[in-house]
Design a protein around this motif. Structure first.
Motif, PDB file in Angstrom:
ATOM      1  N   GLU A  32       0.823  -1.212   0.000  1.00  0.00           N
ATOM      2  CA  GLU A  32       0.000   0.000   0.000  1.00  0.00           C
ATOM      3  C   GLU A  32       0.859   1.265   0.000  1.00  0.00           C
ATOM      4  O   GLU A  32       0.398   2.337  -0.400  1.00  0.00           O
ATOM      5  N   LYS A  33       2.113   1.120   0.437  1.00  0.00           N
ATOM      6  CA  LYS A  33       3.058   2.246   0.426  1.00  0.00           C
ATOM      7  C   LYS A  33       3.890   2.253  -0.867  1.00  0.00           C
ATOM      8  O   LYS A  33       4.900   2.956  -0.949  1.00  0.00           O
ATOM      9  N   GLN A  34       3.462   1.459  -1.853  1.00  0.00           N
ATOM     10  CA  GLN A  34       4.162   1.346  -3.135  1.00  0.00           C
ATOM     11  C   GLN A  34       5.573   0.776  -2.983  1.00  0.00           C
ATOM     12  O   GLN A  34       6.498   1.132  -3.724  1.00  0.00           O
ATOM     13  N   THR A 104       5.995   2.295   8.835  1.00  0.00           N
ATOM     14  CA  THR A 104       6.327   3.722   8.869  1.00  0.00           C
ATOM     15  C   THR A 104       7.840   3.931   8.822  1.00  0.00           C
ATOM     16  O   THR A 104       8.352   4.789   8.085  1.00  0.00           O
ATOM     17  N   ALA A 107       9.055   2.920   5.223  1.00  0.00           N
ATOM     18  CA  ALA A 107       8.617   3.864   4.187  1.00  0.00           C
ATOM     19  C   ALA A 107       9.322   5.212   4.304  1.00  0.00           C
ATOM     20  O   ALA A 107       9.616   5.869   3.302  1.00  0.00           O
ATOM     21  N   SER A 108       9.614   5.623   5.540  1.00  0.00           N
ATOM     22  CA  SER A 108      10.276   6.912   5.751  1.00  0.00           C
ATOM     23  C   SER A 108      11.787   6.781   5.872  1.00  0.00           C
ATOM     24  O   SER A 108      12.496   7.783   6.006  1.00  0.00           O
TER      25      SER A 108
END
Length: 282
Positions: A32-34, A104, A107-108
């Motif tokens: 979902e975060k590609q 998180t 992704a970050s």
């Protein structure tokens, strides 16, 4: 700050249903975060891994699964993030983070990276290099039958001692809390560049654990008819009489990723349940 993560490999303990279930949920959130997701286990509705280029390996299992991930990531500069699934390991997160925390951080790219030294071995037979390899924890030269092994130990091209023993253990700081610790070796903080050398059940006047410079070369000459070379419990080679094993620190570090900050002292306390509040009672 780490680089942007576009692809993740999930290294999953094959015999833990919780690991497979967590992998499916984690893959969904990462997608979902590609972020492209691959898996070491088939039949999970996740892209099966076959040597694709990845940015991060996420381990769902114990320290044994972490060693497998280190093998897969070898030579690729890929950090390994270990997620604790019930047992506290020295290589994984101390406390299991939530899936949202994991996603998180990935992704970050806000996880931290820790460098761990590794160990190189060479097997010399009849004057020729027969095999080379590496280990994150330890390399053992150990007996493979009921007989003790005879090893002539040399450090930096000088003779040290001859040990009749069950095995000779050479460990990294990471491996100092594994087999070497059980054999009475010292605990070495991961930030310390050093090698631990010790015999197991030695019939010898001198058999103390030693902390050796990472620049040193350790040589073990086998005087017994046979023995095994065992690297991290993953690579095993049968040795013959007069074989020579050369041990040095490896040029390539293993990269461990961490979401939550924790010192090695915290890991020791958590792993061994050390009585930091005292043990004598009130």
């Amino acid at each position: 700050m780490s680089k942007v993560v576009k692809s993740v490999l999930l290294v999953i303990h094959s015999n833990r249903p919780e690991a497979s279930a967590t992998a499916k949920d984690l893959a969904k959130l990462l997608t979902e975060k590609q972020i492209e997701v691959f898996s070491t286990l088939p039949n999970l509705s996740i892209n099966e891994f076959s040597n694709q280029q990845i940015d991060l390996a996420v381990v769902l299992g114990g320290d044994g699964t972490m060693l497998r991930a280190a093998e897969i990531s070898r030579g690729k500069g890929v950090p390994i993030l270990g997620i604790n699934l019930g047992h506290v390991g020295f290589l994984a997160e101390i406390e299991k983070p939530s899936l949202n925390e994991i996603v998180t951080a990935i992704a970050s790219a806000t996880y931290s990276i820790e460098e761990r030294m590794s160990l190189n071995y060479q097997l010399i037979r009849d004057g020729k290099v027969l095999q080379t390899g590496w280990a994150l924890n330890e390399v053992l030269v150990e007996r493979n039958d009921h007989q003790m092994i005879d090893t002539f130990v040399q450090i930096d091209h000088r003779p040290l001692s001859r040990w009749w023993c069950d095995s000779v253990i050479c460990a990294t700081p990471t491996g100092s809390t594994a087999y070497a610790y059980s054999a009475g070796g010292p605990v070495v903080w991961p930030e310390v560049d050093a090698l631990v050398l010790l015999p197991l059940a030695a019939h010898s006047l001198f058999s103390r654990p030693m902390v050796v410079s990472p620049k040193s070369e350790i040589v073990l000459d086998l005087g017994s008819d046979s023995a095994d070379l065992n690297a991290d419990g993953i690579r095993r080679i049968t040795l013959k009489k007069n074989d020579r094993v050369i041990l040095t620190s490896d040029k390539e570090d293993v990269l461990l990723a961490h979401i939550k900050p924790a010192t090695f002292t915290d890991r020791l306390v958590a792993k061994f349940k050390l009585p930091v509040e005292g043990w004598r009672g009130q």
